[in-house]
Scaffold this motif. Structure first.
Motif, PDB file in Angstrom:
ATOM      1  N   ARG A  38       0.896  -1.182  -0.040  1.00  0.00           N
ATOM      2  CA  ARG A  38       0.174  -0.149  -0.081  1.00  0.00           C
ATOM      3  C   ARG A  38       0.836   1.474  -0.208  1.00  0.00           C
ATOM      4  O   ARG A  38       2.043   1.580   1.212  1.00  0.00           O
ATOM      5  N   ASN A  39       0.637   1.869  -1.039  1.00  0.00           N
ATOM      6  CA  ASN A  39       1.391   3.555  -1.100  1.00  0.00           C
ATOM      7  C   ASN A  39       3.040   3.754   0.065  1.00  0.00           C
ATOM      8  O   ASN A  39       2.790   3.889   0.328  1.00  0.00           O
ATOM      9  N   LYS A  40       4.171   2.813  -0.994  1.00  0.00           N
ATOM     10  CA  LYS A  40       4.759   2.469  -1.177  1.00  0.00           C
ATOM     11  C   LYS A  40       5.691   1.939   0.685  1.00  0.00           C
ATOM     12  O   LYS A  40       6.923   2.259   1.228  1.00  0.00           O
ATOM     13  N   HIS A  41       4.558   1.035   1.628  1.00  0.00           N
ATOM     14  CA  HIS A  41       4.198   0.266   2.240  1.00  0.00           C
ATOM     15  C   HIS A  41       4.324  -0.871   2.673  1.00  0.00           C
ATOM     16  O   HIS A  41       3.479  -1.219   1.049  1.00  0.00           O
ATOM     17  N   VAL A  42       4.640  -1.992   3.353  1.00  0.00           N
ATOM     18  CA  VAL A  42       4.184  -3.019   2.924  1.00  0.00           C
ATOM     19  C   VAL A  42       2.947  -3.209   4.326  1.00  0.00           C
ATOM     20  O   VAL A  42       3.688  -2.482   5.505  1.00  0.00           O
ATOM     21  N   VAL A  43       2.203  -4.003   4.465  1.00  0.00           N
ATOM     22  CA  VAL A  43       1.428  -3.764   5.273  1.00  0.00           C
ATOM     23  C   VAL A  43       0.490  -5.649   5.857  1.00  0.00           C
ATOM     24  O   VAL A  43       1.054  -6.051   4.709  1.00  0.00           O
ATOM     25  N   ILE A  44       0.751  -5.407   7.455  1.00  0.00           N
ATOM     26  CA  ILE A  44       0.990  -7.050   7.434  1.00  0.00           C
ATOM     27  C   ILE A  44      -0.226  -6.318   8.716  1.00  0.00           C
ATOM     28  O   ILE A  44      -0.158  -5.949   9.503  1.00  0.00           O
ATOM     29  N   LYS A  45      -1.494  -7.265   8.176  1.00  0.00           N
ATOM     30  CA  LYS A  45      -2.493  -7.527   9.157  1.00  0.00           C
ATOM     31  C   LYS A  45      -2.546  -8.588   9.823  1.00  0.00           C
ATOM     32  O   LYS A  45      -2.096  -9.869   9.327  1.00  0.00           O
ATOM     33  N   ILE A  46      -3.173  -8.930  11.189  1.00  0.00           N
ATOM     34  CA  ILE A  46      -2.256 -10.293  11.797  1.00  0.00           C
ATOM     35  C   ILE A  46      -5.006 -10.447  12.691  1.00  0.00           C
ATOM     36  O   ILE A  46      -4.618  -9.140  13.577  1.00  0.00           O
ATOM     37  N   VAL A  47      -5.278 -11.085  11.592  1.00  0.00           N
ATOM     38  CA  VAL A  47      -6.343 -11.333  12.135  1.00  0.00           C
ATOM     39  C   VAL A  47      -6.643 -12.481  12.438  1.00  0.00           C
ATOM     40  O   VAL A  47      -6.391 -13.831  11.903  1.00  0.00           O
ATOM     41  N   ASP A  48      -7.692 -11.583  13.837  1.00  0.00           N
ATOM     42  CA  ASP A  48      -8.112 -13.264  14.581  1.00  0.00           C
ATOM     43  C   ASP A  48      -9.566 -13.188  14.440  1.00  0.00           C
ATOM     44  O   ASP A  48     -10.271 -11.676  14.761  1.00  0.00           O
ATOM     45  N   GLN A  49     -10.408 -14.323  15.391  1.00  0.00           N
ATOM     46  CA  GLN A  49     -12.376 -14.445  15.158  1.00  0.00           C
ATOM     47  C   GLN A  49     -12.046 -14.414  17.059  1.00  0.00           C
ATOM     48  O   GLN A  49     -13.231 -15.101  17.143  1.00  0.00           O
ATOM     49  N   GLY A  50     -11.015 -13.266  17.765  1.00  0.00           N
ATOM     50  CA  GLY A  50     -11.441 -14.153  18.905  1.00  0.00           C
ATOM     51  C   GLY A  50     -12.239 -13.440  20.172  1.00  0.00           C
ATOM     52  O   GLY A  50     -13.200 -12.606  19.375  1.00  0.00           O
ATOM     53  N   LYS A  51     -11.521 -13.182  20.748  1.00  0.00           N
ATOM     54  CA  LYS A  51     -13.204 -12.009  22.507  1.00  0.00           C
ATOM     55  C   LYS A  51     -12.740 -11.051  21.865  1.00  0.00           C
ATOM     56  O   LYS A  51     -13.985 -10.088  22.212  1.00  0.00           O
ATOM     57  N   GLY A  52     -11.592 -10.893  20.979  1.00  0.00           N
ATOM     58  CA  GLY A  52     -11.994  -8.986  20.777  1.00  0.00           C
ATOM     59  C   GLY A  52     -11.550  -7.933  22.019  1.00  0.00           C
ATOM     60  O   GLY A  52     -11.132  -8.418  22.970  1.00  0.00           O
TER      61      GLY A  52
END
Ligand code: ATP
Ligand code: MG
Length: 387
Positions: free
Chosen positions: A311-325
């Protein structure tokens, strides 16, 4: 009141100065003693900080209202280190706030010792009286003793903060060490099992085992740097880093620690350039800590995803969980050191603090989005190598 009665009072006061431990308590005792010594109404302590004089304590609300002017009495006494008495008439113009208290004069006592000035003590009195030279000199002695008491309290405070810093550092170090040790233990068990069953051992495991023990050696070496402990700073070893390699390593590590959890790597970068300048081990630690949270705060049947994109000269790492929040009220604090929400089962509350420290050092950005009961997404952004 005579010079000798002031001196007598000073002896008693100076013993009281030494009792309190914190700077705040010491200021209060100094002002109280000075006020009763010259039968005044209230007093204020002003200390030098980064070249500026700042009020640190006053025994009366009015003392907090008064603004000291850069060419005023406080500055002059701070520079000249001489006790001064100024009548209310001559200061009422610049400080009308003292009028309602019937103040007749203000004494400015230098807070200095052996020619080193740290600030000024001001005492306001409503009584009609004058001070002779001997008495003013005696008050300067009061200022010197007060200065020593303030320095003692400041040093106590600095030592306490340094110890806190050291404890935090040790806790962070332990956190970093935990990960490779767990992986090594995992591989050792796996290899032992295979050998026992007379099965073939995968050479990759032995290589990973060796790489992880190397990481441990490096971490311990870093730990031994006394300077790091003193300053609480983490050292960074900057190189070109491939985040895909780091993520794969983190997933491998994750599988040993959380074998029941499923983790999916969604690579949206394909073959585009995606390298960043970073510290391999620290970035690995950052992803491991984030995955660790995703697993710790969600049940085993919920899949964890790690997404990599540009994204726009950046690397994006997303860590996604479906936990308790995370509750909205907790969201702002999760990056604070030692912060854990009340219902957290385990952990020291350092994982995300370390993650944020690492990302900040990489000039990156970090955000956390969460809905209680739905899950959490940690989004990390790092600048691409610019060519
Ligand atoms: P440590 O990581 O030091 O073992 P910890 O996991 O409690 O302990 P952090 O990783 O700093 O500490 O996280 C801080 C707090 O934020 C946690 O205690 C937890 O309440 C909350 N939190 C962090 N990540 C998540 C997540 N993915 N889902 C739900 N809550 C989370
Ligand atoms: Mg954690």
């Amino acid at each position: 009141m005579t010079t000798s009665s002031i001196l007598n009072g000073i002896t008693k006061s100076s013993l009281k100065f030494l009792e309190p431990l914190t700077p705040g308590d010491t200021y209060a005792v100094i002002v109280d003693e000075a006020v009763s010594l010259v039968e005044a109404v209230y007093g204020t302590i002003i200390l030098e900080e980064n070249g500026e004089l700042k009020r640190v304590y006053s025994s009366h609300q009015t003392g907090y209202v008064t603004q000291h002017r850069s060419r005023g009495n406080v500055y002059r006494v701070f520079k000249q280190q001489k006790t001064q008495i100024v009548s209310a008439k001559s200061i009422a113009k610049a400080h009308p706030e003292i009028k309602p208290h019937g103040i007749k004069w203000t004494i400015f006592i230098p807070l200095s010792y052996r020619n080193k000035s740290i600030g000024v003590l001001t005492i306001n009195s409503a009584k009609d009286r004058t001070f002779n030279k001997g008495e003013l000199n005696a008050l300067k002695l009061f200022g010197s003793l007060a200065t020593l008491a303030i320095r003692k309290a400041q040093l106590y405070d600095e030592t306490r903060k340094a110890l806190e810093q050291r404890d935090l550092f040790l806790a962070m170090a332990a956190h970093e060490l935990k990960t490779p040790i767990t992986t090594i233990h995992g591989y050792a068990q796996l290899i032992a099992q295979k050998v026992k069953n007379k099965e073939r051992v995968d050479i990759n495991w032995i290589e990973d085992l060796s790489a992880e023990s190397m990481r441990l050696i490096l971490l311990v070496r870093e730990l031994l740097e006394v300077n790091r402990i003193r300053t609480g700073q983490l050292d960074y070893n900057w190189n070109e880093c491939d985040l895909k390699e780091i993520i794969n390593r983190a997933i491998l590590n994750f599988k040993f620690i959380h074998p029941q959890h499923e983790v999916e790597f969604i690579d949206r970068i394909d073959s585009l350039p995606h390298k960043v300048i970073g510290d391999f081990d620290k970035l690995l630690q950052m992803i491991i800590n984030s995955l660790d949270n995703a697993a710790k705060y969600s049940s085993n049947d919920k899949k964890i995803q790690i997404v990599l994109e540009l994204r726009n000269k950046h690397v994006v790492i997303k860590i996604v969980d479906q936990g308790k929040g995370i509750k909205k009220s907790d969201l702002e604090q999760v990056f604070d050191q030692f912060y854990r929400s009340n219902d957290s089962a385990e952990g020291m509350g350092l994982g995300l603090y370390l993650v944020k420290t690492i990302i900040t050092a990489h000039r990156g950005d970090i955000k956390i989005d969460s809905k209680p009961g739905k899950g959490t997404t940690l989004r990390v952004q790092l600048p691409l190598i610019s060519i």
